[in-house]
Write a protein that holds these residues in place. Structure first.
Motif, PDB file in Angstrom:
ATOM      1  N   THR A  38      -0.956   7.407 -36.805  1.00 52.00           N
ATOM      2  CA  THR A  38       0.337   8.056 -37.043  1.00 52.00           C
ATOM      3  C   THR A  38       0.882   7.693 -38.415  1.00 52.00           C
ATOM      4  OG1 THR A  38       0.853   8.059 -34.680  1.00 52.00           O
ATOM      5  CG2 THR A  38       2.710   8.267 -36.208  1.00 52.00           C
ATOM      6  N   ALA A  39       0.798   6.418 -38.776  1.00 52.88           N
ATOM      7  CA  ALA A  39       1.322   5.961 -40.065  1.00 52.88           C
ATOM      8  C   ALA A  39       0.587   6.619 -41.232  1.00 52.88           C
ATOM      9  CB  ALA A  39       1.208   4.442 -40.165  1.00 52.88           C
ATOM     10  N   LEU A  40      -0.728   6.740 -41.134  1.00 51.53           N
ATOM     11  CA  LEU A  40      -1.497   7.363 -42.208  1.00 51.53           C
ATOM     12  C   LEU A  40      -1.144   8.839 -42.346  1.00 51.53           C
ATOM     13  CD1 LEU A  40      -4.999   5.718 -41.645  1.00 51.53           C
ATOM     14  CD2 LEU A  40      -3.471   5.332 -43.575  1.00 51.53           C
ATOM     15  N   ALA A  41      -0.983   9.517 -41.223  1.00 50.62           N
ATOM     16  CA  ALA A  41      -0.624  10.938 -41.268  1.00 50.62           C
ATOM     17  C   ALA A  41       0.759  11.135 -41.895  1.00 50.62           C
ATOM     18  CB  ALA A  41      -0.655  11.523 -39.857  1.00 50.62           C
ATOM     19  N   GLN A  42       1.685  10.269 -41.553  1.00 44.15           N
ATOM     20  CA  GLN A  42       3.028  10.364 -42.122  1.00 44.15           C
ATOM     21  C   GLN A  42       3.017  10.069 -43.616  1.00 44.15           C
ATOM     22  OE1 GLN A  42       4.985   7.544 -39.557  1.00 44.15           O
ATOM     23  NE2 GLN A  42       5.717   9.144 -38.148  1.00 44.15           N
ATOM     24  N   ALA A  43       2.209   9.104 -44.023  1.00 43.62           N
ATOM     25  CA  ALA A  43       2.139   8.738 -45.442  1.00 43.62           C
ATOM     26  C   ALA A  43       1.678   9.918 -46.290  1.00 43.62           C
ATOM     27  CB  ALA A  43       1.200   7.557 -45.634  1.00 43.62           C
ATOM     28  N   GLU A  44       0.782  10.731 -45.755  1.00 48.02           N
ATOM     29  CA  GLU A  44       0.237  11.862 -46.508  1.00 48.02           C
ATOM     30  C   GLU A  44       1.270  12.952 -46.780  1.00 48.02           C
ATOM     31  OE1 GLU A  44      -3.265  13.441 -44.684  1.00 48.02           O
ATOM     32  OE2 GLU A  44      -4.184  11.450 -44.479  1.00 48.02           O
ATOM     33  N   THR A  45       2.409  12.897 -46.119  1.00 48.47           N
ATOM     34  CA  THR A  45       3.451  13.902 -46.352  1.00 48.47           C
ATOM     35  C   THR A  45       4.362  13.518 -47.509  1.00 48.47           C
ATOM     36  OG1 THR A  45       5.067  12.886 -44.831  1.00 48.47           O
ATOM     37  CG2 THR A  45       3.449  14.414 -43.882  1.00 48.47           C
ATOM     38  N   GLU A  46       4.257  12.290 -47.980  1.00 44.06           N
ATOM     39  CA  GLU A  46       5.136  11.809 -49.049  1.00 44.06           C
ATOM     40  C   GLU A  46       4.538  12.119 -50.423  1.00 44.06           C
ATOM     41  OE1 GLU A  46       7.969  10.734 -48.283  1.00 44.06           O
ATOM     42  OE2 GLU A  46       7.825   9.991 -46.214  1.00 44.06           O
ATOM     43  N   THR A  47       5.400  12.228 -51.422  1.00 45.68           N
ATOM     44  CA  THR A  47       4.932  12.505 -52.779  1.00 45.68           C
ATOM     45  C   THR A  47       4.877  11.259 -53.645  1.00 45.68           C
ATOM     46  OG1 THR A  47       7.181  13.066 -53.472  1.00 45.68           O
ATOM     47  CG2 THR A  47       5.763  14.881 -52.731  1.00 45.68           C
ATOM     48  N   GLU A  48       5.579  10.183 -53.246  1.00 39.18           N
ATOM     49  CA  GLU A  48       5.630   8.959 -54.037  1.00 39.18           C
ATOM     50  C   GLU A  48       4.951   7.816 -53.292  1.00 39.18           C
ATOM     51  OE1 GLU A  48       6.768   8.849 -57.073  1.00 39.18           O
ATOM     52  OE2 GLU A  48       7.476  10.933 -57.060  1.00 39.18           O
ATOM     53  N   ASP A  49       4.313   6.910 -54.049  1.00 38.99           N
ATOM     54  CA  ASP A  49       3.607   5.776 -53.450  1.00 38.99           C
ATOM     55  C   ASP A  49       4.501   4.913 -52.573  1.00 38.99           C
ATOM     56  OD1 ASP A  49       1.178   6.442 -54.550  1.00 38.99           O
ATOM     57  OD2 ASP A  49       1.337   5.047 -56.243  1.00 38.99           O
ATOM     58  N   ALA A  50       5.692   4.602 -53.056  1.00 37.95           N
ATOM     59  CA  ALA A  50       6.580   3.690 -52.326  1.00 37.95           C
ATOM     60  C   ALA A  50       6.931   4.250 -50.959  1.00 37.95           C
ATOM     61  CB  ALA A  50       7.843   3.422 -53.139  1.00 37.95           C
ATOM     62  N   ALA A  51       7.265   5.534 -50.913  1.00 43.55           N
ATOM     63  CA  ALA A  51       7.627   6.158 -49.640  1.00 43.55           C
ATOM     64  C   ALA A  51       6.423   6.230 -48.709  1.00 43.55           C
ATOM     65  CB  ALA A  51       8.194   7.553 -49.889  1.00 43.55           C
ATOM     66  N   ALA A  52       5.245   6.512 -49.275  1.00 41.52           N
ATOM     67  CA  ALA A  52       4.034   6.590 -48.456  1.00 41.52           C
ATOM     68  C   ALA A  52       3.680   5.228 -47.875  1.00 41.52           C
ATOM     69  CB  ALA A  52       2.875   7.130 -49.294  1.00 41.52           C
ATOM     70  N   ALA A  53       3.742   4.198 -48.711  1.00 40.57           N
ATOM     71  CA  ALA A  53       3.385   2.850 -48.264  1.00 40.57           C
ATOM     72  C   ALA A  53       4.339   2.336 -47.199  1.00 40.57           C
ATOM     73  CB  ALA A  53       3.355   1.895 -49.449  1.00 40.57           C
ATOM     74  N   ALA A  54       5.596   2.771 -47.245  1.00 40.46           N
ATOM     75  CA  ALA A  54       6.594   2.293 -46.287  1.00 40.46           C
ATOM     76  C   ALA A  54       6.212   2.629 -44.847  1.00 40.46           C
ATOM     77  CB  ALA A  54       7.958   2.881 -46.620  1.00 40.46           C
ATOM     78  N   HIS A  55       5.480   3.709 -44.659  1.00 39.58           N
ATOM     79  CA  HIS A  55       5.078   4.097 -43.299  1.00 39.58           C
ATOM     80  C   HIS A  55       4.112   3.087 -42.686  1.00 39.58           C
ATOM     81  CE1 HIS A  55       7.021   8.012 -43.109  1.00 39.58           C
ATOM     82  NE2 HIS A  55       6.600   8.257 -44.355  1.00 39.58           N
ATOM     83  N   LEU A  56       3.454   2.293 -43.533  1.00 43.52           N
ATOM     84  CA  LEU A  56       2.459   1.347 -43.041  1.00 43.52           C
ATOM     85  C   LEU A  56       2.986  -0.077 -42.942  1.00 43.52           C
ATOM     86  CD1 LEU A  56       0.811   3.829 -44.347  1.00 43.52           C
ATOM     87  CD2 LEU A  56      -1.117   2.299 -44.128  1.00 43.52           C
ATOM     88  N   ASP A  57       4.259  -0.270 -43.224  1.00 40.69           N
ATOM     89  CA  ASP A  57       4.852  -1.602 -43.096  1.00 40.69           C
ATOM     90  C   ASP A  57       4.646  -2.123 -41.674  1.00 40.69           C
ATOM     91  OD1 ASP A  57       5.688  -1.630 -45.683  1.00 40.69           O
ATOM     92  OD2 ASP A  57       7.767  -1.111 -45.255  1.00 40.69           O
ATOM     93  N   GLY A  58       4.233  -3.355 -41.578  1.00 41.68           N
ATOM     94  CA  GLY A  58       4.040  -3.964 -40.261  1.00 41.68           C
ATOM     95  C   GLY A  58       2.628  -3.841 -39.733  1.00 41.68           C
ATOM     96  N   LEU A  59       1.812  -3.007 -40.379  1.00 44.23           N
ATOM     97  CA  LEU A  59       0.419  -2.895 -39.956  1.00 44.23           C
ATOM     98  C   LEU A  59      -0.435  -3.880 -40.735  1.00 44.23           C
ATOM     99  CD1 LEU A  59      -0.117   0.972 -39.771  1.00 44.23           C
ATOM    100  CD2 LEU A  59       0.545  -0.578 -37.928  1.00 44.23           C
TER     101      LEU A  59
END
Length: 586
Positions: free
Chosen positions: A562-583
């Motif tokens: 789920t986190a990887l799929a959500q990250a792919e919707t973001e345009t900026e690295d910071a926003a994409a990486a935030a989806h994986l916090d805690g993993l």
């Protein structure tokens, strides 16, 4: 998992991991402790163990969990380095390519043709010179014995016949040349197993938390946390491993691990993100790969039996180095450059896989090592070895193709001139696990296919992953025929491959199996989640999982997907990486 004395000495599993930790922490101590289980660290473990040194290797995640799972999966000299006039680097890499193809890992490394599209005859002239030099350096490295065919020139019509999907309307033709490809993660796991076969002690999910020093400030080992034991007990479980020399081979984590020894002036590494997309084989009609030069670097369209890998990018990464992820902008970049040469564009609907990794690029200002060799003074793919603290050697830079050379350099440096004479490297022709006896098993491909009701493609798949050990895999299936059945949600893979991942390849968790061994993550848009229940059911009795354990493994993997799929919707690295916090590492 019960003990099985019939397993080969190279086998990795949960029991052998525990035994290795116990042995590493005994009073005898090690000659060399390797920190980092990517291709560089695994190569160092092979080199050191094969010299007869008492060797240990620890990795904080799964084997190959970092950069070494997320490369372009190419074994190549690097055509673009010729344009930088870096002939020694190209020659070295091509020599290693030939060695892997013919001697050390012919089951894993396969020759791969590429087309270099040409816009005009002037480009043909200077490109032919570059590829000609490439071929000449390869022949030189192989002492005149061709390990891949030399360049072949094609007209526009000839190019179209080989690659119908390529838009040849504005082309003068193409040059067909060869490099090679490899499943990077499986190469690393095979290297670790080869090291173990030669006596090394190996423990994944074992994190260095502190370097041990004597009264004179010399590093004499490491305090490590057994992350598996900590997770099970709920308390931090640490062990002390003593070693005469420690080699830090942690890639983009180099500065973090050096700091554990109080080092502030060691190797400096820049993390550069590269992403790839994966599309099904039918999305592109071509018999070869395609090599493209872009305004920033190069782009490869690389064929595999069931899919194409397309990449890469090259952008600085400033977020959590445990979580490199592809953004929507990254995906658009790769699609744009691939579609610039394809007659029928590929779209997001075609994508079945996306992955991102970080390259460890050396930064300027690295100090001079004790060997007297000047360290790199520019950001490059060349590697550097130096003593960052007494008793602690660091290596960084380089690339997958030249892992063996890097390993030999690191061990030579750590040992010093006199001890290197006593214990010289011997890996130039050292066959990796699965290489010896490959021809004999391959010759029986038709017989194996008929006996098991398989296609030859199925047998080729097994041989390219397990080499001569395919025979042992067949014995496993003969003993328990249900293991010879395909996975329901991923029929390209057998149940036996899940079993093998646990019993022979050191998988401890569900993501270890799916991501780094079976590798469904690469070629299924859901990252293999649909097959997770079946894989967990097979692995559970082998790893002693309870129902609660299985549920936790499945939930953790679902969160990752789920986190990887959500990250792919973001345009900026910071926003994409935030989806994986805690993993953990992904």
């Amino acid at each position: 998992m019960s003990a099985n004395t019939s397993l080969p000495s190279s086998a990795l599993n949960a029991e052998k991991r525990q035994a290795a930790l116990d042995a590493m922490t005994d009073a005898e101590g090690l000659d060399i402790l390797v920190v980092g289980g990517g291709v560089t660290g695994a190569g160092i473990a092979v080199d050191a163990a094969s010299r007869g040194l008492r060797t240990g290797i620890v990795e904080m995640g799964d084997w190959a969990a970092g950069t070494s799972s997320w490369s372009s999966k190419l074994v190549h000299g690097g055509l673009r380095y010729l344009y930088q006039l870096d002939f020694p680097l190209v020659a070295e890499a091509l020599a290693e390519r030939g060695r892997l193809l013919t001697e050390t890992a012919p089951h894993l490394v396969k020759a791969q043709p590429f087309l270099w599209p040409l816009k005009h005859e002037v480009e043909r002239a200077y490109s032919a010179m570059g590829v000609g030099m490439y071929d000449a350096l390869a022949l030189l490295g192989a002492r005149g014995k061709a390990t891949v065919p030399v360049q072949h020139h094609l007209t526009a019509k000839g190019t179209k016949r080989l690659a119908p999907s390529l838009d040849t309307s504005g082309l003068a033709g193409a040059i067909k040349f060869y490099d090679a490809r490899v499943d990077d993660s499986r190469l690393v796991i095979t290297l670790v197993r080869t090291a173990v076969e030669h006596g090394a002690l190996a423990a994944s999910r074992t994190k260095v938390v502190e370097y041990l020093k004597n009264d004179h400030g010399r590093v004499i080992g490491a305090r490590v946390e057994d992350l598996e034991a900590s997770a099970k007990t709920g308390k931090k479980v640490v062990r002390d491993i003593y070693s005469r020399r420690v080699i830090n081979a942690t890639g983009v984590w180099t500065e973090q691990t050096q700091e554990l020894a109080g080092v502030t002036n060691g190797l400096k590494v820049l993390a550069s993100k590269g992403i790839h997309i994966v599309v099904p084989k039918e999305a592109i009609e071509a018999e070869t790969g395609i090599f493209l030069r872009t305004e920033k670097s190069v782009l490869f369209i690389i064929p595999w039996p069931r899919y194409w890998v397309i990449g890469t990018t090259d952008t600085a990464w400033h977020e959590n180095i445990d979580h490199p992820v592809a953004t929507s902008a990254d995906i658009d970049y790769v699609l744009e450059h691939a579609n610039a040469v394809l007659e029928k564009p590929i779209s997001r609907k075609d994508i079945i896989g996306v992955y991102a990794g970080l390259r460890p690029l050396l930064q300027p200002g690295v100090k001079e090592g004790e060997s007297g060799e000047t360290a790199s003074t520019k950001v490059s793919r060349e590697h550097t070895v130096t003593e960052v603290a007494p008793g602690l050697t660091s290596i960084a830079g380089g690339k997958l193709t030249t892992y063996r050379v890097m390993a030999a350099d690191a061990v030579d440096f750590a040992l010093g001139v006199e001890q290197t004479k006593v214990h010289p490297t011997c890996t130039e022709r050292l066959a990796l696990v699965g290489a010896a006896g490959l021809d004999e098993v391959t010759a029986r491909s038709g017989e194996i296919a008929r006996a098991h009701g398989w296609t030859l493609a199925r047998v080729d798949h097994l041989l390219s992953r397990y080499g001569a050990e395919t025979q042992e895999l067949l014995e496993l299936i003969d003993a328990k025929p249900e293991y010879g059945q395909p996975l329901k949600s991923a029929p390209a893979f057998l149940k036996a491959e899940v079993v093998w991942a646990v019993t022979h390849e050191g998988a401890l968790h569900l993501d270890d199996i799916i991501v780094h061994r079976v590798r469904l993550d690469l070629e299924h848009r859901d990252h293999g989640l649909a097959a997770a229940d079946e894989i967990a059911e097979i692995a559970a009795p082998l790893l002693g999982w309870s129902k609660d354990d299985v549920a936790a493994e499945l939930a953790a993997y679902a969160r990752r997907c789920t986190a990887l799929a959500q990250a792919e919707t973001e345009t900026e690295d910071a926003a994409a990486a935030a989806h994986l916090d805690g993993l953990g590492q992904v």
